[in-house]
Design an enzyme around this catalytic site. Structure first.
Site, PDB file in Angstrom:
ATOM      1  N   GLY A   5       0.803  -1.260  -0.050  1.00  0.00           N
ATOM      2  CA  GLY A   5       0.225  -0.172   0.114  1.00  0.00           C
ATOM      3  C   GLY A   5       0.818   1.155   0.256  1.00  0.00           C
ATOM      4  O   GLY A   5       0.358   2.559   0.043  1.00  0.00           O
TER       5      GLY A   5
ATOM      6  N   GLY B 188       4.540   3.776  -1.100  1.00  0.00           N
ATOM      7  CA  GLY B 188       4.933   4.255  -2.246  1.00  0.00           C
ATOM      8  C   GLY B 188       5.791   3.232  -3.330  1.00  0.00           C
ATOM      9  O   GLY B 188       5.322   2.996  -4.347  1.00  0.00           O
TER      10      GLY B 188
ATOM     11  N   ASP C 261       0.080  -7.891   9.532  1.00  0.00           N
ATOM     12  CA  ASP C 261       1.211  -7.165  10.132  1.00  0.00           C
ATOM     13  C   ASP C 261       2.511  -8.206  10.027  1.00  0.00           C
ATOM     14  O   ASP C 261       2.524  -9.248  10.696  1.00  0.00           O
ATOM     15  CB  ASP C 261       0.732  -7.052  11.609  1.00  0.00           C
ATOM     16  CG  ASP C 261       1.649  -6.363  12.692  1.00  0.00           C
ATOM     17  OD1 ASP C 261       2.888  -6.365  11.930  1.00  0.00           O
ATOM     18  OD2 ASP C 261       1.278  -6.302  13.603  1.00  0.00           O
ATOM     19  N   VAL C 262       3.716  -7.428   9.333  1.00  0.00           N
ATOM     20  CA  VAL C 262       4.624  -8.409   9.180  1.00  0.00           C
ATOM     21  C   VAL C 262       5.428  -8.806  10.303  1.00  0.00           C
ATOM     22  O   VAL C 262       6.223  -9.352  10.522  1.00  0.00           O
ATOM     23  CB  VAL C 262       5.557  -7.859   8.065  1.00  0.00           C
ATOM     24  CG1 VAL C 262       5.145  -7.575   6.701  1.00  0.00           C
ATOM     25  CG2 VAL C 262       6.194  -6.491   8.458  1.00  0.00           C
TER      26      VAL C 262
ATOM     27  N   TYR D 269      16.821   2.595  12.218  1.00  0.00           N
ATOM     28  CA  TYR D 269      16.417   2.319  11.010  1.00  0.00           C
ATOM     29  C   TYR D 269      17.864   1.843  10.160  1.00  0.00           C
ATOM     30  O   TYR D 269      17.588   1.004   9.500  1.00  0.00           O
ATOM     31  CB  TYR D 269      15.930   3.678  10.264  1.00  0.00           C
ATOM     32  CG  TYR D 269      15.541   3.625   8.808  1.00  0.00           C
ATOM     33  CD1 TYR D 269      14.372   3.083   8.595  1.00  0.00           C
ATOM     34  CD2 TYR D 269      16.448   3.973   7.749  1.00  0.00           C
ATOM     35  CE1 TYR D 269      13.868   2.824   7.156  1.00  0.00           C
ATOM     36  CE2 TYR D 269      16.004   3.705   6.445  1.00  0.00           C
ATOM     37  CZ  TYR D 269      14.908   3.220   6.248  1.00  0.00           C
ATOM     38  OH  TYR D 269      14.486   3.162   4.711  1.00  0.00           O
ATOM     39  N   ALA D 270      19.004   2.520  10.386  1.00  0.00           N
ATOM     40  CA  ALA D 270      20.063   2.066   9.604  1.00  0.00           C
ATOM     41  C   ALA D 270      20.565   0.660  10.222  1.00  0.00           C
ATOM     42  O   ALA D 270      20.753  -0.136   9.374  1.00  0.00           O
ATOM     43  CB  ALA D 270      21.145   3.126   9.908  1.00  0.00           C
TER      44      ALA D 270
HETATM   45  N1  LIG Z   1      11.385   6.415   0.777  1.00  0.00           N
HETATM   46  C1  LIG Z   1      12.534   6.169   0.399  1.00  0.00           C
HETATM   47  O1  LIG Z   1      13.267   7.417   0.223  1.00  0.00           O
HETATM   48  C2  LIG Z   1      13.241   4.992   0.803  1.00  0.00           C
HETATM   49  C3  LIG Z   1      14.666   4.912   0.678  1.00  0.00           C
HETATM   50  C4  LIG Z   1      15.122   3.520   0.997  1.00  0.00           C
HETATM   51  C5  LIG Z   1      14.480   2.593   1.480  1.00  0.00           C
HETATM   52  N2  LIG Z   1      13.005   2.748   1.654  1.00  0.00           N
HETATM   53  C6  LIG Z   1      12.289   1.433   2.086  1.00  0.00           C
HETATM   54  O2  LIG Z   1      11.321   1.219   1.117  1.00  0.00           O
HETATM   55  C7  LIG Z   1      10.221   0.546   1.812  1.00  0.00           C
HETATM   56  C8  LIG Z   1       8.861   1.228   1.287  1.00  0.00           C
HETATM   57  O3  LIG Z   1       9.119   2.590   1.591  1.00  0.00           O
HETATM   58  P1  LIG Z   1       7.936   3.802   0.893  1.00  0.00           P
HETATM   59  O4  LIG Z   1       8.774   4.851   0.892  1.00  0.00           O
HETATM   60  O5  LIG Z   1       7.348   3.101   0.193  1.00  0.00           O
HETATM   61  O6  LIG Z   1       7.129   3.925   2.371  1.00  0.00           O
HETATM   62  P2  LIG Z   1       5.794   4.412   2.594  1.00  0.00           P
HETATM   63  O7  LIG Z   1       5.593   4.767   3.804  1.00  0.00           O
HETATM   64  O8  LIG Z   1       5.109   4.928   1.517  1.00  0.00           O
HETATM   65  O9  LIG Z   1       5.247   2.491   2.666  1.00  0.00           O
HETATM   66  C9  LIG Z   1       5.567   1.871   3.665  1.00  0.00           C
HETATM   67  C10 LIG Z   1       4.291   0.927   3.716  1.00  0.00           C
HETATM   68  O10 LIG Z   1       4.716  -0.181   4.833  1.00  0.00           O
HETATM   69  C11 LIG Z   1       3.451  -0.356   5.693  1.00  0.00           C
HETATM   70  N3  LIG Z   1       3.610  -1.091   6.789  1.00  0.00           N
HETATM   71  C12 LIG Z   1       4.293  -0.359   7.950  1.00  0.00           C
HETATM   72  N4  LIG Z   1       4.448  -1.162   9.056  1.00  0.00           N
HETATM   73  C13 LIG Z   1       3.770  -2.402   8.569  1.00  0.00           C
HETATM   74  C14 LIG Z   1       3.557  -3.765   9.091  1.00  0.00           C
HETATM   75  N5  LIG Z   1       3.785  -3.842  10.216  1.00  0.00           N
HETATM   76  N6  LIG Z   1       3.052  -4.755   8.257  1.00  0.00           N
HETATM   77  C15 LIG Z   1       2.740  -4.538   7.095  1.00  0.00           C
HETATM   78  N7  LIG Z   1       2.879  -3.281   6.488  1.00  0.00           N
HETATM   79  C16 LIG Z   1       3.454  -2.215   7.067  1.00  0.00           C
HETATM   80  C17 LIG Z   1       2.933   1.022   5.481  1.00  0.00           C
HETATM   81  O11 LIG Z   1       1.173   0.791   5.981  1.00  0.00           O
HETATM   82  C18 LIG Z   1       2.941   1.527   4.392  1.00  0.00           C
HETATM   83  O12 LIG Z   1       1.999   1.281   3.415  1.00  0.00           O
HETATM   84  C19 LIG Z   1      10.620   0.579   3.157  1.00  0.00           C
HETATM   85  O13 LIG Z   1      11.032  -0.738   3.895  1.00  0.00           O
HETATM   86  C20 LIG Z   1      11.306   1.574   3.287  1.00  0.00           C
HETATM   87  O14 LIG Z   1      12.233   1.625   4.847  1.00  0.00           O
HETATM   88  C21 LIG Z   1      12.552   3.885   1.240  1.00  0.00           C
END
Ligand SMILES: NC(=O)c1ccc[n+]([C@@H]2O[C@H](COP(=O)([O-])OP(=O)(O)OC[C@H]3O[C@@H](n4cnc5c(N)ncnc54)[C@H](O)[C@@H]3O)[C@@H](O)[C@H]2O)c1
Length: 261
Positions: free
Chosen positions: A16, A18, A64-65, A157-158
């Site tokens: 759900g 991005g 819920d992962v 996070y890191a």
């Molecule tokens: N946005 C960035 O710049 C970026 C950069 C590097 C890595 N990432 C990683 O990419 C992945 C996706 O990030 P994004 O930018 O799409 O963020 P986002 O916040 O748009 O999406 C994250 C999704 O994870 C879901 N989520 C959170 N906790 C959960 C749980 N316990 N069980 C199931 N789903 C859960 C949220 O509901 C959300 O839809 C993440 O792991 C993030 O750390 C993002």
């Protein structure tokens, strides 16, 4: 559009969000039935509906992962409804900006639970079922460039993202003999709600302007533009495809040149 994944079922956790939504859409456009799974069933349903409106196949599930039982239920339901899940992408993740000295234990635990344990549970849950049924699979976990080095205001996070790279390497070692490949991608600064939330949190702490802070971050990217979810999705699709048939246990930086190690 090529149809590299025709007939395959692909589970996308965090579908759900991005990057998850961008990945789900690309894989569906290339022929996969995509199971969009997210903590927010509402968001998962929206993404699945968008995919179906484009004439492709998708279904929505809540998960819920951080819970083994929830992941097991998702795997069971996915198998029952769409047959074997032979491709997995783990995108669920959270982040909260906090200086190292202020980071509370509970927030450390939550971040590690969602980002690291959640990745492990999903990879393990699907792999167990595939091995039991004598089937092969391909998996990609979303790590981050933050997993490659230090981060003063997101130490949890890191650490979680460095852990994701480690779990992927271990899974690749453990599962190669079953014909499974497991890899990671490390995105940089992606145009998603997570990135906008980071800039808002950093602006609140420093009294700066979130848009200016984002522009500053983008100015530091050698390729010279913000990353899109589709940039990440294309790399994930490559790692899932037969073109990457000899690639396993790797973490691919997909970051416009932000990181080189
Ligand atoms: N946005 C960035 O710049 C970026 C950069 C590097 C890595 N990432 C990683 O990419 C992945 C996706 O990030 P994004 O930018 O799409 O963020 P986002 O916040 O748009 O999406 C994250 C999704 O994870 C879901 N989520 C959170 N906790 C959960 C749980 N316990 N069980 C199931 N789903 C859960 C949220 O509901 C959300 O839809 C993440 O792991 C993030 O750390 C993002």
């Amino acid at each position: 559009m090529t149809q590299r994944f025709e007939g395959a079922t692909c589970l996308v956790t965090g579908g759900g969000g991005g990057i998850g939504a961008g990945t789900a859409k690309l894989l569906a456009a290339e022929g996969a039935h995509v199971i969009v799974a997210d903590l927010s069933l509402e968001r998962a349903r929206e993404v699945a509906a968008e995919i179906k409106a484009m004439g492709h196949a998708a279904s929505a599930h809540s998960v819920d992962v951080t819970s083994e039982a929830s992941v097991a239920q998702l795997v069971d339901e996915s198998w029952r409804e769409n047959g074997p899940v032979t491709m997995v992408v783990t995108c669920a993740g959270i982040i909260k900006i906090q200086p190292f000295l202020d980071l509370p234990e509970a927030d450390w635990d939550r971040t590690l639970d969602v980002n690291l344990k959640g990745t492990f549970l999903v990879l393990q849950g699907v792999a167990r079922r595939l091995v039991r049924e004598g089937l092969q699979g391909r998996m990609v976990a979303v790590s981050s460039v933050a997993g490659r080095g230090p981060r003063a205001d997101v130490a949890d996070y890191a650490a979680s993202k460095a852990g994701v790279i480690s779990v992927v390497r271990s899974a690749a070692m453990a599962l190669a003999k079953y014909g499974m490949r497991v890899n990671a991608v490390c995105p940089g600064v992606v145009a998603t709600e997570m990135t906008y939330a980071i800039q808002r949190m950093r602006a609140e702490d420093s009294g700066g302007d979130p848009d200016e802070m984002l522009a500053g971050a983008v100015a530091g990217i050698p390729i010279g533009r913000i990353e899109t979810p589709e940039d990440v999705a294309r790399a994930i699709a490559f790692l899932l495809s037969e073109e990457a048939g000899y690639v396993t246990g790797q973490a691919l930086n997909v970051c416009g040149g932000l990181e080189f190690d």
